[in-house]
Write a protein that holds these residues in place. Sequence first.
Motif, PDB file in Angstrom:
ATOM      1  N   ASN A 270      15.117   8.041 -15.831  1.00 12.93           N
ATOM      2  CA  ASN A 270      15.809   6.850 -15.357  1.00 12.93           C
ATOM      3  C   ASN A 270      16.911   6.477 -16.341  1.00 12.93           C
ATOM      4  OD1 ASN A 270      16.592   4.355 -14.464  1.00 12.93           O
ATOM      5  ND2 ASN A 270      14.514   3.487 -14.387  1.00 12.93           N
ATOM      6  N   GLN A 271      18.115   6.895 -16.005  1.00 16.91           N
ATOM      7  CA  GLN A 271      19.199   6.704 -16.964  1.00 16.91           C
ATOM      8  C   GLN A 271      19.698   5.266 -17.028  1.00 16.91           C
ATOM      9  OE1 GLN A 271      22.119   9.628 -17.643  1.00 16.91           O
ATOM     10  NE2 GLN A 271      20.664  11.302 -17.526  1.00 16.91           N
ATOM     11  N   THR A 272      19.140   4.369 -16.204  1.00 14.45           N
ATOM     12  CA  THR A 272      19.541   2.966 -16.355  1.00 14.45           C
ATOM     13  C   THR A 272      19.064   2.404 -17.697  1.00 14.45           C
ATOM     14  OG1 THR A 272      17.609   2.249 -15.123  1.00 14.45           O
ATOM     15  CG2 THR A 272      19.660   2.378 -13.896  1.00 14.45           C
ATOM     16  N   ILE A 273      18.171   3.108 -18.351  1.00 18.67           N
ATOM     17  CA  ILE A 273      17.761   2.711 -19.706  1.00 18.67           C
ATOM     18  C   ILE A 273      18.988   2.679 -20.629  1.00 18.67           C
ATOM     19  CG2 ILE A 273      16.431   3.479 -21.725  1.00 18.67           C
ATOM     20  CD1 ILE A 273      14.321   4.450 -19.793  1.00 18.67           C
ATOM     21  N   LEU A 274      19.973   3.499 -20.298  1.00 20.41           N
ATOM     22  CA  LEU A 274      21.168   3.537 -21.131  1.00 20.41           C
ATOM     23  C   LEU A 274      21.921   2.201 -21.102  1.00 20.41           C
ATOM     24  CD1 LEU A 274      22.351   7.153 -20.304  1.00 20.41           C
ATOM     25  CD2 LEU A 274      21.246   6.367 -22.402  1.00 20.41           C
ATOM     26  N   ASN A 275      21.752   1.445 -20.032  1.00 21.65           N
ATOM     27  CA  ASN A 275      22.337   0.097 -20.007  1.00 21.65           C
ATOM     28  C   ASN A 275      21.664  -0.790 -21.043  1.00 21.65           C
ATOM     29  OD1 ASN A 275      24.179   0.613 -18.011  1.00 21.65           O
ATOM     30  ND2 ASN A 275      22.810  -0.032 -16.345  1.00 21.65           N
TER      31      ASN A 275
ATOM     32  N   LYS B 185      25.456  -4.104 -27.949  1.00 20.90           N
ATOM     33  CA  LYS B 185      26.462  -5.118 -27.592  1.00 20.90           C
ATOM     34  C   LYS B 185      27.828  -4.492 -27.316  1.00 20.90           C
ATOM     35  CE  LYS B 185      23.496  -8.426 -28.870  1.00 20.90           C
ATOM     36  NZ  LYS B 185      22.808  -9.340 -27.997  1.00 20.90           N
ATOM     37  N   VAL B 186      27.801  -3.369 -26.631  1.00 25.40           N
ATOM     38  CA  VAL B 186      29.067  -2.770 -26.194  1.00 25.40           C
ATOM     39  C   VAL B 186      29.147  -2.963 -24.681  1.00 25.40           C
ATOM     40  CG1 VAL B 186      29.242  -1.064 -28.051  1.00 25.40           C
ATOM     41  CG2 VAL B 186      28.003  -0.474 -25.961  1.00 25.40           C
ATOM     42  N   PRO B 187      30.354  -2.987 -24.125  1.00 26.20           N
ATOM     43  CA  PRO B 187      30.454  -3.127 -22.677  1.00 26.20           C
ATOM     44  C   PRO B 187      29.767  -1.956 -21.970  1.00 26.20           C
ATOM     45  CG  PRO B 187      32.611  -2.652 -23.669  1.00 26.20           C
ATOM     46  CD  PRO B 187      31.663  -2.927 -24.781  1.00 26.20           C
ATOM     47  N   ARG B 188      29.061  -2.257 -20.873  1.00 30.23           N
ATOM     48  CA  ARG B 188      28.324  -1.196 -20.156  1.00 30.23           C
ATOM     49  C   ARG B 188      29.283  -0.212 -19.486  1.00 30.23           C
ATOM     50  NH1 ARG B 188      23.363  -3.828 -16.705  1.00 30.23           N
ATOM     51  NH2 ARG B 188      22.179  -4.677 -18.454  1.00 30.23           N
ATOM     52  N   LYS B 189      29.011   1.060 -19.705  1.00 27.17           N
ATOM     53  CA  LYS B 189      29.797   2.125 -19.062  1.00 27.17           C
ATOM     54  C   LYS B 189      28.810   3.162 -18.516  1.00 27.17           C
ATOM     55  CE  LYS B 189      33.791   0.774 -20.989  1.00 27.17           C
ATOM     56  NZ  LYS B 189      34.698  -0.042 -20.230  1.00 27.17           N
ATOM     57  N   ASP B 190      29.337   4.031 -17.638  1.00 21.75           N
ATOM     58  CA  ASP B 190      28.529   5.185 -17.235  1.00 21.75           C
ATOM     59  C   ASP B 190      28.650   6.215 -18.338  1.00 21.75           C
ATOM     60  OD1 ASP B 190      27.430   4.450 -14.832  1.00 21.75           O
ATOM     61  OD2 ASP B 190      29.257   4.932 -13.712  1.00 21.75           O
ATOM     62  N   LEU B 191      27.524   6.661 -18.843  1.00 22.71           N
ATOM     63  CA  LEU B 191      27.571   7.614 -19.948  1.00 22.71           C
ATOM     64  C   LEU B 191      27.254   9.014 -19.430  1.00 22.71           C
ATOM     65  CD1 LEU B 191      25.715   5.482 -22.667  1.00 22.71           C
ATOM     66  CD2 LEU B 191      28.143   5.519 -22.075  1.00 22.71           C
ATOM     67  N   HIS B 192      27.931   9.991 -20.018  1.00 27.21           N
ATOM     68  CA  HIS B 192      27.788  11.364 -19.521  1.00 27.21           C
ATOM     69  C   HIS B 192      27.545  12.325 -20.667  1.00 27.21           C
ATOM     70  CE1 HIS B 192      29.310  10.042 -15.650  1.00 27.21           C
ATOM     71  NE2 HIS B 192      30.232   9.366 -16.320  1.00 27.21           N
ATOM     72  N   SER B 193      26.835  13.404 -20.326  1.00 24.13           N
ATOM     73  CA  SER B 193      26.662  14.493 -21.282  1.00 24.13           C
ATOM     74  C   SER B 193      26.805  15.801 -20.517  1.00 24.13           C
ATOM     75  CB  SER B 193      25.283  14.424 -21.921  1.00 24.13           C
ATOM     76  OG  SER B 193      25.052  15.604 -22.663  1.00 24.13           O
ATOM     77  N   HIS B 194      27.405  16.790 -21.172  1.00 26.09           N
ATOM     78  CA  HIS B 194      27.531  18.104 -20.536  1.00 26.09           C
ATOM     79  C   HIS B 194      26.356  19.005 -20.894  1.00 26.09           C
ATOM     80  CE1 HIS B 194      31.470  17.137 -19.096  1.00 26.09           C
ATOM     81  NE2 HIS B 194      31.887  16.835 -20.311  1.00 26.09           N
ATOM     82  N   GLN B 195      25.471  18.502 -21.738  1.00 27.86           N
ATOM     83  CA  GLN B 195      24.358  19.361 -22.158  1.00 27.86           C
ATOM     84  C   GLN B 195      23.414  19.643 -20.994  1.00 27.86           C
ATOM     85  OE1 GLN B 195      22.224  18.390 -25.680  1.00 27.86           O
ATOM     86  NE2 GLN B 195      24.056  18.356 -26.952  1.00 27.86           N
TER      87      GLN B 195
END
Length: 344
Positions: free
Chosen positions: A285-290, A297-307
Motif C-alpha cells: 500500500n504505497q499510500t504509506i508514502l503520504n 513536512k514536504v508537499p505530497r507528491k506521487d513518488l516513483h522508483s524504477h527498481q
Amino acid sequence: MADDFCFFTMDSFIIKPPKKSPMMLRMVVLIFAMVCGVYICSVGLKQIGVRSSGGLSSIHVVEKPCEATDIEPSEKPYVHFPKPNTFSRAECACNRVRYFAILSTQRSGSGWFETLLNSHMNISSNGEIFSVKVRKSNVSTILETLDKLYNLDFLTSASKNECTAAVGLKWMLNQGLMQHQEQIVEYFKTRGVSAIFLFRRNLLRRMVSMLANSYDQNAKLLNGTHKSHTHSPKEAVILASYKPTINTTLLIPNLKQVDDMAVKAVGYFNSTRHIILYYEDIIKNQTILNYVQDFLKVPRKDLHSHQVKIHKGPLSSQVENWVDVEKTLKGTPYESFLHADYKI
Ligand SMILES: *[C@@H]1O[C@H](CO)[C@@H](O)[C@H](O)[C@H]1NC(C)=O
Ligand SMILES: *[C@@H]1O[C@H](CO)[C@@H](O)[C@H](O)[C@H]1NC(C)=O
Ligand SMILES: *[C@@H]1O[C@H](CO)[C@@H](O)[C@H](O)[C@H]1NC(C)=O
Ligand SMILES: *[C@@H]1O[C@H](CO)[C@@H](O)[C@H](O)[C@H]1NC(C)=O
Ligand SMILES: *[C@@H]1O[C@H](CO)[C@@H](O)[C@H](O)[C@H]1NC(C)=O
Ligand SMILES: *[C@@H]1O[C@H](CO)[C@@H](O)[C@H](O)[C@H]1NC(C)=O
C-alpha cells in the motif's frame, strides 16, 4: 595580549638594567617603547577594521535571520535554515529544511525506499554514507560527517537544488550506529534529526535476499557484473535464479539476532522523533508514502522508483533446502515467515 607583552619586557628590563651605558639604555627603552606603541596601534587598527568590515557586510547581505513564526513551538527544533559553504541557497535561503535518517538493515528495501524519496523534488537522501570505513571510524568522524550532510555540503548524486526541504541519509544499524548510539541519539535530539526506521517483517525473505546478494558478489550472474538492485525485469529473473541453501543450525540464532537488533535500535532512539515502517506494508500500500511525506513536512507528491523487485513469488521456490527450513521453523516464533505474506 599586546599589553601583557609590553609590561613583561619592561619589567624585566627595569629589574636588570645594564650598568655600562645609560645613554644606550635610554635609546633601547625608547626604541622598545616605539615598537610597543606601533604594535598596540596596529592591534587597535585591526579591531577597528574587523568592526567596520562587519558593519559593512551586514549592510551588503541583509542579515535578517530566517524565521519560522507560523509553526508550533514543539516543531521548532526540527526546522532548520542551513547555510551551506559550497553553494548559495539563493531564493530558497529561508525555506525550511528538515533533517532525517533512514535507519535500516541490509536487504530491507531501503535502497528502493530511498529512490522513492529521491523522486521528490524537495527530498535529498544521500545514500549509505557510512558504508565508507573512515567516516564511521569514531564518533567524531561520524558527527562531522553528519554536520556536513545536514549543512547541505555533502555532495552526492542525490543532492538536490537549493530548494531541498528534507535532507538525510540511509544508515544501516551495523554501520557504527549501534556502537555509538548514545552520542548519536544525543545528536539527533539536539540537532532535531527525525529517524525513519525501515524494517522487513519477514526476516526469512531478507535472509534469502542477503544470501543471494552475497553469492552474486562473486558469481556476478549478470554477464560478469554484480548488481544489488536492478531496473530490468530480465535481470531480476536472472538474479533470482540462484537458490541458496540455508544453514539450518544457524537459522534461528540469525533470525533472532536481526530481530533483537531492530528492537534494541528502536529502544535506543525511542526518545527521538521517529516513525517505524515495514517494507512489506509499503509494497502492499504505497499510500504509506503520504504518511512519510507528512512526517518530513514536504508537499505530497506521487513518488516513483524504477527498481524492480528481485525475489518474487513463494519463498518455497527460492530456497534449495526448503523442507529442512520448514522443519526448523515449525513451532517457533518464526513459523509465520514460512508463509508468503505478499504476492506480486
Ligand atoms: C577518528 O578517526 C579519524 C580518521 O580515522 C582520525 O584522524 C582521528 O584522529 C580519530 N579521532 C579520535 C578522537 O579517535
Ligand atoms: C521545492 O522545490 C521547488 C522547486 O525547486 C521550490 O519552488 C519549492 O519552494 C520547494 N518546496 C519547499 C517546501 O521547500
Ligand atoms: C549478456 O550479454 C549478452 C551478449 O552480449 C546479451 O545478449 C545479454 O542480454 C546480456 N545479459 C545481461 C543480463 O546483461
Ligand atoms: C552451519 O554453520 C555451522 C557454524 O558455522 C557449521 O559448523 C556447519 O558446518 C554449517 N552447516 C552446513 C551444512 O554448512
Ligand atoms: C518508548 O517510550 C514510550 C514512552 O515514552 C514507552 O511507552 C515505550 O515503552 C518505549 N519503548 C521502548 C522500546 O523503549
Ligand atoms: C492504504 O493505507 C491507507 C492509510 O495508511 C488506508 O487508508 C487505505 O485504506 C489503505 N489501502 C488499502 C488498499 O489497503
